[in-house]
Design a protein around this motif. Structure first.
Motif, short mmCIF file in Angstrom:
data_model
loop_
_atom_site.label_atom_id
_atom_site.label_comp_id
_atom_site.label_asym_id
_atom_site.label_seq_id
_atom_site.Cartn_x
_atom_site.Cartn_y
_atom_site.Cartn_z
N MET A 71 0.84 -1.19 0.00
CA MET A 71 0.00 0.00 0.00
C MET A 71 0.88 1.24 0.00
O MET A 71 1.87 1.31 0.74
CB MET A 71 -0.90 0.01 1.24
CG MET A 71 -1.81 1.24 1.35
SD MET A 71 -2.91 1.11 2.79
CE MET A 71 -3.69 2.74 2.75
N THR A 72 0.55 2.21 -0.85
CA THR A 72 1.25 3.48 -0.81
C THR A 72 0.74 4.30 0.37
O THR A 72 -0.46 4.38 0.62
CB THR A 72 1.04 4.27 -2.12
OG1 THR A 72 -0.38 4.32 -2.41
CG2 THR A 72 1.77 3.61 -3.29
N PHE A 73 1.68 4.87 1.12
CA PHE A 73 1.32 5.65 2.30
C PHE A 73 2.47 6.57 2.67
O PHE A 73 3.60 6.11 2.87
CB PHE A 73 1.01 4.72 3.48
CG PHE A 73 0.83 5.42 4.80
CD1 PHE A 73 -0.27 6.24 5.01
CD2 PHE A 73 1.75 5.27 5.82
CE1 PHE A 73 -0.43 6.90 6.22
CE2 PHE A 73 1.59 5.91 7.04
CZ PHE A 73 0.50 6.73 7.24
N ASN A 99 8.53 18.22 14.34
CA ASN A 99 9.63 18.40 13.38
C ASN A 99 9.93 17.13 12.57
O ASN A 99 11.09 16.78 12.34
CB ASN A 99 10.90 18.85 14.10
CG ASN A 99 10.76 20.26 14.66
OD1 ASN A 99 10.08 21.11 14.08
ND2 ASN A 99 11.39 20.51 15.80
N GLY A 100 8.88 16.44 12.15
CA GLY A 100 9.05 15.28 11.29
C GLY A 100 9.49 14.02 12.01
O GLY A 100 9.84 13.02 11.36
N LYS A 101 9.47 14.01 13.35
CA LYS A 101 9.90 12.85 14.13
C LYS A 101 8.76 12.39 15.04
O LYS A 101 7.91 13.18 15.44
CB LYS A 101 11.12 13.17 14.99
CG LYS A 101 12.33 13.71 14.21
CD LYS A 101 13.00 12.62 13.41
CE LYS A 101 14.28 13.15 12.74
NZ LYS A 101 14.94 12.11 11.93
N LEU A 110 6.23 7.30 9.89
CA LEU A 110 6.07 7.64 8.47
C LEU A 110 5.20 8.87 8.30
O LEU A 110 5.48 9.74 7.46
CB LEU A 110 5.46 6.45 7.72
CG LEU A 110 6.33 5.20 7.60
CD1 LEU A 110 5.53 4.05 7.02
CD2 LEU A 110 7.56 5.48 6.75
N TYR A 111 4.13 8.94 9.09
CA TYR A 111 3.22 10.09 9.03
C TYR A 111 3.96 11.37 9.42
O TYR A 111 3.81 12.41 8.75
CB TYR A 111 2.04 9.85 9.95
CG TYR A 111 1.07 11.01 10.03
CD1 TYR A 111 0.15 11.25 9.02
CD2 TYR A 111 1.06 11.85 11.14
CE1 TYR A 111 -0.74 12.31 9.09
CE2 TYR A 111 0.17 12.91 11.22
CZ TYR A 111 -0.72 13.14 10.20
OH TYR A 111 -1.60 14.19 10.28
N ALA A 112 4.75 11.32 10.47
CA ALA A 112 5.49 12.50 10.93
C ALA A 112 6.50 12.96 9.88
O ALA A 112 6.63 14.16 9.61
CB ALA A 112 6.20 12.18 12.25
N ASP A 153 0.90 -1.49 13.78
CA ASP A 153 2.13 -0.99 14.39
C ASP A 153 2.06 0.53 14.45
O ASP A 153 2.43 1.22 13.50
CB ASP A 153 3.34 -1.45 13.57
CG ASP A 153 4.67 -1.20 14.28
OD1 ASP A 153 4.76 -0.19 15.01
OD2 ASP A 153 5.61 -1.99 14.10
N ALA A 154 1.56 1.04 15.56
CA ALA A 154 1.30 2.48 15.69
C ALA A 154 2.59 3.30 15.56
O ALA A 154 2.60 4.35 14.91
CB ALA A 154 0.61 2.78 17.01
#
Length: 338
Positions: A54-56, A299-301, A269-271, A262-263
């Motif tokens: 799946m693309t995500f 900040n992306g983490k 990935l979301y961050a 897997d939260a």
């Protein structure tokens, strides 16, 4: 070992044709993807967890599609399926699967699966057209149709589907099963070419003089109309029903659900894809203890802590987190064996 028992249980719980059941247990079922619960020697509940990419968030991630989930009528209402789902989630997590998806067989099952952490986020729309609504003037197009697997057709489909930013993908092996199922419906894949290059495909079949289009991928609107007209002429259809990703809320129809397995990895990935997002949350998951805890996105983490850090926190269930992340992304699935 379990295949024949599960096939018999399938026949007891579902109203599928014998031809589809044979196709599924020949091409889809294997012991590696099956999970079941027994009472003595009898299989009383079973499901298959089929792998799909799946693309995500600018990545392609592993997911597991729950298929054929069923419980013997004599054991329904006793919590057997919830226990089976719990076991399946644990196995998915150990295998590195990030998400589980499924398509409820009936409307009331949306609420049932919600209790196990699934969120209804996969939607679609149906566009109804008449042949006289279509026209095209492109003369250099060639259109052919077939239900046979062709490498170049699959390559075009895969490339187009990868352009969808949050979408279930199909491997070559899976697309062969899709074509086998399409053959059972008397359908074909219509392929438009310009010169030596494919510029569009339509996966379609005819039902009661209506052209049913399950997937339509093209380089232009002109190619799209040419494909639809050719398919209409093939079966002399009087109208068309085209399944597409939905665009407006008024046209939105529910289809499938997602469950975060897997939260931490999903949130990482979301961050990374949304560095502007800041979030402090307390996450609860009644079936996967590894997802419980405090998560901090900045900040992306993404950082996880077992202890609460200073500041306000949003309390979220695993289902609420899935809604928060996925609904804005408008995830899509098509060509599933549902």
């Amino acid at each position: 070992m379990f295949k024949q028992q599960i096939k018999e249980l399938w026949g007891l719980c579902f109203n599928d044709s014998e031809a589809f059941t044979e196709l599924y247990f020949t091409h889809r079922y294997n012991n590696e993807v099956n999970i079941c619960i027994q009472s003595g020697e009898m299989v009383i509940s079973a499901m298959q967890t089929l792998p799909y990419p799946m693309t995500f968030c600018n990545n392609t991630i592993p997911t597991a599609y729950v298929s054929g989930a069923c419980t013997h009528p004599d054991y329904q209402g006793r919590g057997v399926m919830r226990e089976l789902l719990s076991q399946a989630f644990g196995r998915m997590q150990s295998q590195g699967v990030l998400l589980s998806t499924l398509i409820p067989a009936t409307d009331y099952l949306f609420d049932y699966y919600k209790k196990s952490g699934y969120a209804a986020v996969f939607d679609y729309m149906v566009e109804t057209l008449l042949p006289e609504d279509l026209s095209y003037g492109k003369k250099d197009l060639k259109i052919a149709s077939s239900a046979e697997f062709q490498e170049d057709v699959y390559a075009y489909l895969a490339a187009k589907m990868e352009e969808r930013s949050c979408c279930i993908q199909h491997t070559a092996a899976d697309f062969k099963v899709v074509l086998a199922d399409l053959t059972l419906s008397g359908g074909e894949v219509f392929v438009a070419t310009s010169g030596k290059s494919i510029c569009g495909i339509a996966v379609a079949y005819s039902k009661e003089q209506t052209l049913q289009v399950n997937e339509l991928l093209t380089d232009s609107n002109e190619v799209e109309q040419a494909l639809l007209l050719a398919a209409c002429e093939r079966w002399n259809c009087r109208k068309l029903s085209v399944i597409r990703p939905y665009k407006q809320e008024a046209n939105r129809r529910r289809l499938g659900m997602v469950r975060i397995i897997d939260a931490k990895r999903v949130l990482q990935l979301y961050a990374a894809a949304n560095p502007q997002v800041e979030m402090n949350m307390e996450l609860t998951d009644s079936l996967l203890a590894a997802n419980n805890g405090y998560f901090y996105i900045n900040n992306g983490k993404c950082m996880k802590s077992e202890e609460r850090l200073p500041g306000s926190h949003e309390r979220l269930s695993i289902e609420a987190l899935a809604l928060k992340i996925f609904l804005p992304l408008k995830p899509y699935m098509s060509l599933m064996l549902n």
